[in-house]
Write a protein that holds these residues in place. Structure first.
Motif, PDB file in Angstrom:
ATOM      1  N   TYR A   1     -43.341  56.287 -15.437  1.00 35.36           N
ATOM      2  CA  TYR A   1     -43.424  55.069 -16.248  1.00 35.36           C
ATOM      3  C   TYR A   1     -43.022  55.378 -17.692  1.00 35.36           C
ATOM      4  O   TYR A   1     -42.302  54.604 -18.331  1.00 35.36           O
ATOM      5  CB  TYR A   1     -44.848  54.510 -16.197  1.00 35.36           C
ATOM      6  CG  TYR A   1     -44.997  53.126 -16.755  1.00 35.36           C
ATOM      7  CD1 TYR A   1     -44.824  52.003 -15.943  1.00 35.36           C
ATOM      8  CD2 TYR A   1     -45.326  52.923 -18.093  1.00 35.36           C
ATOM      9  CE1 TYR A   1     -44.970  50.718 -16.449  1.00 35.36           C
ATOM     10  CE2 TYR A   1     -45.465  51.652 -18.611  1.00 35.36           C
ATOM     11  CZ  TYR A   1     -45.289  50.549 -17.784  1.00 35.36           C
ATOM     12  OH  TYR A   1     -45.423  49.277 -18.311  1.00 35.36           O
TER      13      TYR A   1
ATOM     14  N   GLU B   1     -39.246  55.747 -17.948  1.00 31.51           N
ATOM     15  CA  GLU B   1     -38.519  54.481 -17.859  1.00 31.51           C
ATOM     16  C   GLU B   1     -38.711  53.607 -19.096  1.00 31.51           C
ATOM     17  O   GLU B   1     -37.753  53.008 -19.590  1.00 31.51           O
ATOM     18  CB  GLU B   1     -38.963  53.708 -16.616  1.00 31.51           C
ATOM     19  CG  GLU B   1     -38.227  52.378 -16.442  1.00 31.51           C
ATOM     20  CD  GLU B   1     -38.573  51.689 -15.135  1.00 31.51           C
ATOM     21  OE1 GLU B   1     -38.270  50.494 -15.007  1.00 31.51           O
ATOM     22  OE2 GLU B   1     -39.138  52.356 -14.233  1.00 31.51           O
ATOM     23  N   HIS B   2     -39.946  53.550 -19.607  1.00 30.54           N
ATOM     24  CA  HIS B   2     -40.250  52.596 -20.675  1.00 30.54           C
ATOM     25  C   HIS B   2     -40.251  53.204 -22.073  1.00 30.54           C
ATOM     26  O   HIS B   2     -40.337  52.460 -23.060  1.00 30.54           O
ATOM     27  CB  HIS B   2     -41.602  51.936 -20.404  1.00 30.54           C
ATOM     28  CG  HIS B   2     -41.592  51.046 -19.204  1.00 30.54           C
ATOM     29  ND1 HIS B   2     -41.136  49.753 -19.236  1.00 30.54           N
ATOM     30  CD2 HIS B   2     -41.950  51.287 -17.914  1.00 30.54           C
ATOM     31  CE1 HIS B   2     -41.231  49.210 -18.030  1.00 30.54           C
ATOM     32  NE2 HIS B   2     -41.728  50.119 -17.207  1.00 30.54           N
TER      33      HIS B   2
ATOM     34  N   ALA C   1     -35.756  54.032 -22.603  1.00 31.84           N
ATOM     35  CA  ALA C   1     -35.700  52.773 -23.345  1.00 31.84           C
ATOM     36  C   ALA C   1     -35.434  52.972 -24.834  1.00 31.84           C
ATOM     37  O   ALA C   1     -35.267  52.001 -25.572  1.00 31.84           O
ATOM     38  CB  ALA C   1     -37.008  51.998 -23.162  1.00 31.84           C
TER      39      ALA C   1
ATOM     40  N   LYS D   1     -43.498  53.894 -29.411  1.00 32.93           N
ATOM     41  CA  LYS D   1     -43.383  53.126 -28.165  1.00 32.93           C
ATOM     42  C   LYS D   1     -44.535  53.471 -27.223  1.00 32.93           C
ATOM     43  O   LYS D   1     -45.128  52.597 -26.586  1.00 32.93           O
ATOM     44  CB  LYS D   1     -42.041  53.437 -27.480  1.00 32.93           C
ATOM     45  CG  LYS D   1     -40.827  52.751 -28.085  1.00 32.93           C
ATOM     46  CD  LYS D   1     -39.578  53.150 -27.311  1.00 32.93           C
ATOM     47  CE  LYS D   1     -38.346  52.484 -27.866  1.00 32.93           C
ATOM     48  NZ  LYS D   1     -38.287  51.055 -27.510  1.00 32.93           N
TER      49      LYS D   1
ATOM     50  N   ILE E   1     -47.473  50.951 -25.815  1.00 30.95           N
ATOM     51  CA  ILE E   1     -47.713  50.734 -24.384  1.00 30.95           C
ATOM     52  C   ILE E   1     -49.176  50.971 -24.048  1.00 30.95           C
ATOM     53  O   ILE E   1     -49.801  50.190 -23.317  1.00 30.95           O
ATOM     54  CB  ILE E   1     -46.803  51.657 -23.546  1.00 30.95           C
ATOM     55  CG1 ILE E   1     -45.352  51.171 -23.615  1.00 30.95           C
ATOM     56  CG2 ILE E   1     -47.266  51.712 -22.089  1.00 30.95           C
ATOM     57  CD1 ILE E   1     -44.360  52.129 -22.973  1.00 30.95           C
TER      58      ILE E   1
END
Length: 305
Positions: free
Chosen positions: A107, A110-111, A115, A249, A253
């Protein structure tokens, strides 16, 4: 705040280190150990997890080293299956934890990692550079002698108009005497404190009117020029700045996830400790170091929890 940065750094470190290879559609079998097969995908993972020293080997030797390790794993895995270790509660709990950890890492990749764009990194660089306080550099020369009286005599000659470079060549004990005592450009923190304090107190063209004593002897210092130090180039600090973007980031999250899901810690001592860490996290939202764009260390990987 520092503890929070370390926690986030650890998280970023483990997630980047967790790299899932792009497996070919046909995951070929490269070896068999009894009834267990070793697929190319497993070999790729084994290569990625080689000891750092083995990772420096040529590609063909790396593959052999990784295959050797994978075979060792299968040999003992076969024994574990025969004994039913995979059926034990302890093993199942460990596998459940490992599964959660790898989902976390996937995760994150990916994020956060995938990203994060070059445009975001460049924008953060520009922001950090704009926030950095101006730092001055000076171009100086010096004459180093053993005694205070020698230094005073040189200052007296300078007061009479004698050339600094000529006096340096004739009197200085430093190895740069043939260059007229030239030290080039330097900023704060490059020289011993006594020398730095005296040098930065001078205006352009001035020399010290009293000898400057340091651990090396007595100095007569002349400042030849001053300027604002140039900020570090983007390419020089791109990786460090990227860590700042990814850190933010990741924190965002986590904050969103914590707001959406209830966290209930039943152990009072653990709850107290966790609440203290959370408070530090809440206070570290804008904790980015304004000089971070020029800092050297910065983390580059993520979460092995």
């Amino acid at each position: 705040m520092l503890r929070h940065k370390l926690l986030v750094t650890a998280a970023i470190a483990a997630a980047i280190s967790f790299q899932v290879p792009a497996f070919a559609q046909e995951d070929k079998v490269v070896a068999k150990v009894g009834k267990l097969e070793i697929h190319q995908s497993e070999l790729d993972l084994a290569i990625q997890n080689l000891d750092p020293q083995l990772a420096q080997l040529p590609e063909d030797q790396k593959q052999v080293a990784a295959l050797s390790g994978a075979i060792d794993v299968k040999l003992l895995a076969s024994g574990a299956l025969a004994e039913g270790i995979d059926k034990t509660d302890a093993f199942k709990k460990r596998m459940a934890y490992i599964g959660d950890r790898e989902l976390h890492n996937a995760y994150f990749r990916e994020h956060v990692v995938d990203a994060t764009t070059d445009a975001e990194v460049k924008a953060r660089y520009d922001k950090e550079i704009a926030a950095m306080p101006k730092q001055q550099e000076i171009k100086a020369a010096h004459i180093l002698v053993k005694t205070e009286d020698e230094a005073k005599a040189i200052i007296a000659k300078l007061d009479k108009g004698e050339d600094f470079a000529k006096l340096a060549k004739e009197n200085s004990q430093d190895s740069n005497k043939d260059d007229g005592g030239e030290l080039g450009w330097f900023g704060p923190g490059r020289m011993v404190p006594e020398f730095e304090q005296a040098a930065f107190a001078l205006d352009k063209g001035q020399y010290t009117k009293t000898p400057v004593k340091t651990q090396f002897g007595f100095h007569v210092i002349k400042v030849e020029d001053k300027r604002d130090a140039a900020p570090p180039a983007f390419d020089q600090v791109k990786d460090q700045v990227k860590q700042l973007v990814m850190r933010d980031k990741y924190v965002a999250i986590l904050d969103k996830a914590k707001a959406e899901q209830k966290i209930d810690i039943t152990d009072e001592a653990l709850k107290k400790g966790y609440d203290e860490v959370s408070k530090m996290q809440d206070g570290a939202g804008d904790a980015a170091d304004p000089a971070a764009a020029g800092a050297a260390a910065a983390p580059a990987e993520a979460p092995k929890q």
